[in-house]
Design a protein around this motif. Structure first.
Motif, PDB file in Angstrom:
ATOM      1  N   PHE A  14       0.549  -1.266  -0.394  1.00 21.42           N
ATOM      2  CA  PHE A  14      -0.160  -0.468  -0.114  1.00 21.42           C
ATOM      3  C   PHE A  14       0.589   1.464   0.079  1.00 21.42           C
ATOM      4  CE2 PHE A  14      -3.671  -2.232   2.291  1.00 21.42           C
ATOM      5  CZ  PHE A  14      -3.497  -3.141   1.478  1.00 21.42           C
ATOM      6  N   GLY A  17       2.550   1.661  -3.649  1.00 18.91           N
ATOM      7  CA  GLY A  17       1.436   1.685  -4.197  1.00 18.91           C
ATOM      8  C   GLY A  17       1.563   0.026  -5.400  1.00 18.91           C
ATOM      9  N   ASP A 239     -13.465   0.384   0.727  1.00 17.53           N
ATOM     10  CA  ASP A 239     -12.406   0.005   1.774  1.00 17.53           C
ATOM     11  C   ASP A 239     -11.715  -0.994   1.533  1.00 17.53           C
ATOM     12  OD1 ASP A 239     -10.796   0.988   3.248  1.00 17.53           O
ATOM     13  OD2 ASP A 239     -10.749   0.099   4.990  1.00 17.53           O
ATOM     14  N   VAL A 253      -4.611  -0.186 -10.277  1.00 16.09           N
ATOM     15  CA  VAL A 253      -4.429   0.643  -8.825  1.00 16.09           C
ATOM     16  C   VAL A 253      -4.655   1.845  -8.574  1.00 16.09           C
ATOM     17  CG1 VAL A 253      -2.189   1.047  -7.521  1.00 16.09           C
ATOM     18  CG2 VAL A 253      -2.188  -0.542  -8.646  1.00 16.09           C
ATOM     19  N   ARG A 257      -8.270   2.795  -5.996  1.00 17.98           N
ATOM     20  CA  ARG A 257      -7.860   3.751  -5.229  1.00 17.98           C
ATOM     21  C   ARG A 257      -8.635   5.043  -5.155  1.00 17.98           C
ATOM     22  NH1 ARG A 257      -1.618   4.824  -3.002  1.00 17.98           N
ATOM     23  NH2 ARG A 257      -1.408   2.285  -2.939  1.00 17.98           N
ATOM     24  N   ARG A 258      -8.998   5.803  -6.279  1.00 15.97           N
ATOM     25  CA  ARG A 258     -10.282   6.712  -6.773  1.00 15.97           C
ATOM     26  C   ARG A 258     -11.488   6.501  -6.666  1.00 15.97           C
ATOM     27  NH1 ARG A 258      -9.523   7.257 -13.391  1.00 15.97           N
ATOM     28  NH2 ARG A 258      -7.966   8.276 -12.248  1.00 15.97           N
ATOM     29  N   ARG A 261     -10.819   2.452  -2.718  1.00 17.45           N
ATOM     30  CA  ARG A 261     -10.178   1.035  -2.351  1.00 17.45           C
ATOM     31  C   ARG A 261      -8.696   0.607  -1.741  1.00 17.45           C
ATOM     32  NH1 ARG A 261     -15.291   1.218  -4.871  1.00 17.45           N
ATOM     33  NH2 ARG A 261     -16.710  -1.067  -5.324  1.00 17.45           N
ATOM     34  N   ARG A 262      -8.696   0.075  -1.092  1.00 15.56           N
ATOM     35  CA  ARG A 262      -7.436   0.312  -0.834  1.00 15.56           C
ATOM     36  C   ARG A 262      -6.572  -0.963  -1.898  1.00 15.56           C
ATOM     37  NH1 ARG A 262      -6.880  -2.489   4.895  1.00 15.56           N
ATOM     38  NH2 ARG A 262      -8.768  -3.362   3.751  1.00 15.56           N
ATOM     39  N   ILE A 280      -0.149   7.104 -10.254  1.00 14.25           N
ATOM     40  CA  ILE A 280      -0.264   7.074  -8.810  1.00 14.25           C
ATOM     41  C   ILE A 280      -0.406   8.469  -7.944  1.00 14.25           C
ATOM     42  CG2 ILE A 280      -0.402   6.309  -6.488  1.00 14.25           C
ATOM     43  CD1 ILE A 280       0.661   3.065  -8.155  1.00 14.25           C
ATOM     44  N   ASP A 283      -3.272  10.829 -10.160  1.00 10.57           N
ATOM     45  CA  ASP A 283      -4.110  10.361 -10.242  1.00 10.57           C
ATOM     46  C   ASP A 283      -5.382  11.199 -11.500  1.00 10.57           C
ATOM     47  OD1 ASP A 283      -6.791   9.148  -9.621  1.00 10.57           O
ATOM     48  OD2 ASP A 283      -6.726  10.496  -8.120  1.00 10.57           O
TER      49      ASP A 283
END
Length: 296
Positions: A14, A17, A239, A253, A257-258, A261-262, A280, A283
């Motif tokens: 995490f 990334g 999440d 990824v 994330r947008r 979510r992890r 990342i 974004d």
């Protein structure tokens, strides 16, 4: 990869990334039953100069990854696998479609994965070319495999606007004989169809190909963000943990994330990792959003 305590693997993923490394090293180190969704597009057989796997040995190459992902998947978790078959360019099947994709699906099912569904990614702007006695490739598969019998699946997250007009919706709401059941234990009730706010999009997902690899994404097989968005939405809770073990330029990824979510990825080629880190950090959507349409 140096030894890393199991409790440190996900935090490391995490934090970075996308980590630079081999999925064969990282996947077995994931904590058991810790991942809600694997969404990935691994190297296709004999398709890319940076990773050539002969179709005859593709199943034996991929199954260790599949087994490690299954061990790391939660009981309600899933693997969505984007893959494409190809025309054999040598050997006894030269000139024919090679069956390695179908062989892989059956091998995964036999290994314990539950084969839930086959999706078709329809590409309305597929690249033309010379393909012999066949039309251009304008679709790819996305196979849904689940760990357990009741995988997380949020159909409401991907519903599309109804095609029927208001009068037809009102007429169907009055239907009292719309229930249909199947021997497999599933069914649907047409009398409840219009209570969900949108239509079931079906298992043909229309998403235009992206050409962002020519506009900044340093990857020769960049995935459109709309494709990742559809399967992240439907296959993982808010999440939830989403992992792409063949992350490429980081599309899964970035999108996951947008969407809250992890998410993290693993990528063996450092030049793709650098591009994933840039995306990342910024974004910034770098291709035309996918068009999620009802097809049929």
């Amino acid at each position: 990869m140096p030894p890393l305590p199991a409790d440190d693997v996900l935090p490391r993923l995490f934090a970075e990334g996308v980590v630079c490394g081999d999925a064969a090293d990282w996947l077995p180190r994931l904590p058991a039953e810790s991942v809600d969704l694997f969404f990935t597009s691994p190297p296709y057989a004999d398709a890319r100069a940076y990773s050539r796997i002969h179709p005859d040995r593709y199943v034996s190459w991929f199954m260790p990854f599949a087994d490690a992902m299954r061990a790391a998947t939660t009981e309600t978790g899933s693997l969505f696998l984007n893959i494409k078959n190809r025309v054999a360019n040598r050997g006894p099947l030269k000139g024919q479609r090679h069956p390695y994709v179908y062989q892989l699906v059956l091998a995964m099912q036999e290994s314990g994965w539950r084969w839930i569904e086959t999706y078709i990614w329809a590409k309305p702007n597929a690249v033309p070319g010379r393909f012999g006695p066949r039309t251009k490739d304008s679709f790819e598969y996305v196979y849904h495999f689940a760990k357990g019998g009741k995988p997380y699946f949020d159909l409401n997250a991907v519903r599309v606007p109804y095609r029927a007009d208001a009068a037809e919706i009102a007429r169907r709401k009055s239907d009292r004989l719309g229930r249909r059941n199947t021997e497999a234990g599933f069914g649907r009730d047409r009398t409840k169809t219009y209570l969900h706010g949108g239509a079931d999009p079906g298992n043909v997902v229309s998403v235009p190909q992206t050409y962002n690899q020519h506009r900044g994404v340093a990857h020769t097989a960049a995935m459109p963000e709309g494709l990742a968005e559809f399967f992240v939405r439907v296959g993982s809770p808010k999440d939830g943990v989403v992992i792409d073990p063949f992350a490429g330029g980081g599309t899964t990824v970035v999108v996951a994330r947008r969407l809250g979510r992890r998410a993290a990825g693993i990528e063996i080629h450092d030049r793709f990792v650098a591009e994933a880190h840039r995306r990342i950090a910024e974004d910034d959507p770098d291709d035309v959003p996918g068009s999620l349409q009802h097809v049929g």
